[in-house]
Design an enzyme around this catalytic site. Structure first.
Site, PDB file in Angstrom:
ATOM      1  N   LYS A  35     -18.163  28.677  20.732  1.00 11.82           N
ATOM      2  CA  LYS A  35     -18.037  29.060  19.319  1.00 11.82           C
ATOM      3  C   LYS A  35     -18.483  30.504  19.119  1.00 11.82           C
ATOM      4  CE  LYS A  35     -22.561  27.042  18.613  1.00 11.82           C
ATOM      5  NZ  LYS A  35     -23.234  25.732  18.680  1.00 11.82           N
ATOM      6  N   TYR A 255     -36.536  57.847  10.792  1.00 11.15           N
ATOM      7  CA  TYR A 255     -36.608  57.470   9.372  1.00 11.15           C
ATOM      8  C   TYR A 255     -37.973  56.903   9.014  1.00 11.15           C
ATOM      9  CZ  TYR A 255     -31.536  57.871   8.741  1.00 11.15           C
ATOM     10  OH  TYR A 255     -30.254  58.338   8.642  1.00 11.15           O
TER      11      TYR A 255
END
Ligand SMILES: *Cc1c(COP(=O)(O)O)cnc(C)c1O
Length: 362
Positions: A35, A255
């Site tokens: 899956k 950041y």
């Protein structure tokens, strides 16, 4: 165009891991679970590499159709079954076997006109409490199926373990007892084991095992790595060093200025970020592998880049290849630093990363 970021997919590792499944569950049929694009490894690739499996298991109808449209003739099992009458008809048309887990599906099966019966795996809720019929409803469901022309003869029983990532959890025993009691005296094949059951609970093997994560080379157990079970990583995620910078003690990197150089530092910039599927919440200290040496991530993960501290690794140069996980750096270790599981790391890799097959016998 050669992409800077590559997920190398090793077909030998895939085949080896499938042989580990066969060795751990001798005599059992194997449903290879594919899956979510084969846990991010590529559905059609998985179908080629795992051709020796007995059935392919996917979650949804569209995944099964992708296999059929590519010419895959192997039996296919829909783990969530059919959701609408159209999908039920597709099960007949494309010979898809279906998990039957809910009253709504049973009713659909009873009232839809089909020209051939569908092979069903009756899902029993042995304690996961997600999908499946309660054990005390099994008899009545079986009676209705016996009277339903759309249900093929040869029904199987299926159930799923909730806590198999912890081989010491007694809830596994409770689920095994519940499944045994619910199916006792019925002549039908049974399936319960995911990877954790295959490796940790032989009592769950029954007739069909359903390996997922172990096929991709990872341990299903909390705190484990695939190598503990002789598994080999299928995916190795790699990028490159695109800059090397020198900053002074106390200067921030990235950041938010969340990390500051604890000394005069040599900082490498790697061209992979959360836009590629590298987890943004990877903390400083998460390792990467460069030329066989580990370097720690420092500062925040950006969309396209991460920064690593190379101060102790003078031999590393601009352009060097960087492994984020895979061969030499277990994905389990990264997942644990990030507070997730390898399943999610793999599923998060984006289409920006190019898959490169090795040992695929082409
Ligand atoms: C995903 C899944 C599996 C495989 O689980 P792993 O832990 O990856 O081995 C097996 N059975 C069902 C029903 C699943 O949804």
């Amino acid at each position: 165009m050669q992409s800077v970021n590559i997920a190398t997919i090793d077909f030998n590792a895939w085949r080896h891991n499938l042989s580990c499944v066969r060795a751990a569950a001798p005599g059992c049929y194997v449903a290879a679970v594919m899956k979510a694009d084969a846990y991010g490894h590529g559905l059609l690739r998985a179908a080629r590499a795992l051709d020796n499996a007995d059935i392919f298991a996917v979650a949804r109808c569209d995944e099964a159709l992708t296999l059929r449209e590519a010419g895959v003739a192997k039996p296919i099992l829909l783990l969530e079954g059919f959701l609408r009458p159209e999908e039920l008809k597709l099960c007949v048309q494309y010979e898809l076997q279906a998990v039957l887990h809910h009253e709504s599906q049973l009713r659909m099966l009873e009232i839809t006109r089909l020209n051939k019966p569908v092979y069903l795996w009756l899902k029993i809720d042995s304690g996961m409490h997600r999908l499946g019929f309660a054990p005390n409803r099994v008899s009545i469901v079986l009676e209705r199926l016996a009277a339903c022309r759309n249900a093929a003869v040869g029904l199987r029983f299926i159930s799923h373990l909730a806590n198999s990532d912890d081989p010491g959890d007694p809830y596994n025993c409770y689920q095994i007892d519940t499944f045994n009691n619910a199916t006792q005296g019925r002549v039908a094949e049974r399936s319960m084991a995911n990877s954790g059951g295959i490796l940790g609970w032989p009592e769950t093997h029954f007739d069909w095992v359903r390996p997922g994560i172990m096929l991709y080379g990872c341990s299903p157990f909390k705190g484990g790595i695939g190598a503990d079970q002789y598994l080999r990583p299928v995916m190795t995620l790699e990028s490159r060093l695109i800059a090397i910078q020198y900053y002074s003690i106390g200067e921030p990197v990235g950041y938010g200025s969340t990390w500051r150089c604890p000394r005069d530092s040599r900082i490498g910039v790697v061209a992979i970020g959360y836009g590629d599927g590298y987890p943004r919440n990877a903390p400083s200290g998460t390792p990467v592998l460069i030329n066989g040496q580990r370097a720690p991530l420092v500062g925040r993960v950006s969309m396209d880049m991460i920064t690593v501290d190379l101060s102790d690794l003078p031999s590393i140069n601009l352009g060097d290849s960087v492994t984020l996980w895979g061969r030499g750096l277990p994905a389990e270790e990264i997942a644990s630093k990030v507070g997730t599981i390898t399943y999610e790391l793999f599923c998060r890799v984006t289409s920006r990363v190019v898959g490169v097959e090795v040992n695929n016998n082409d």
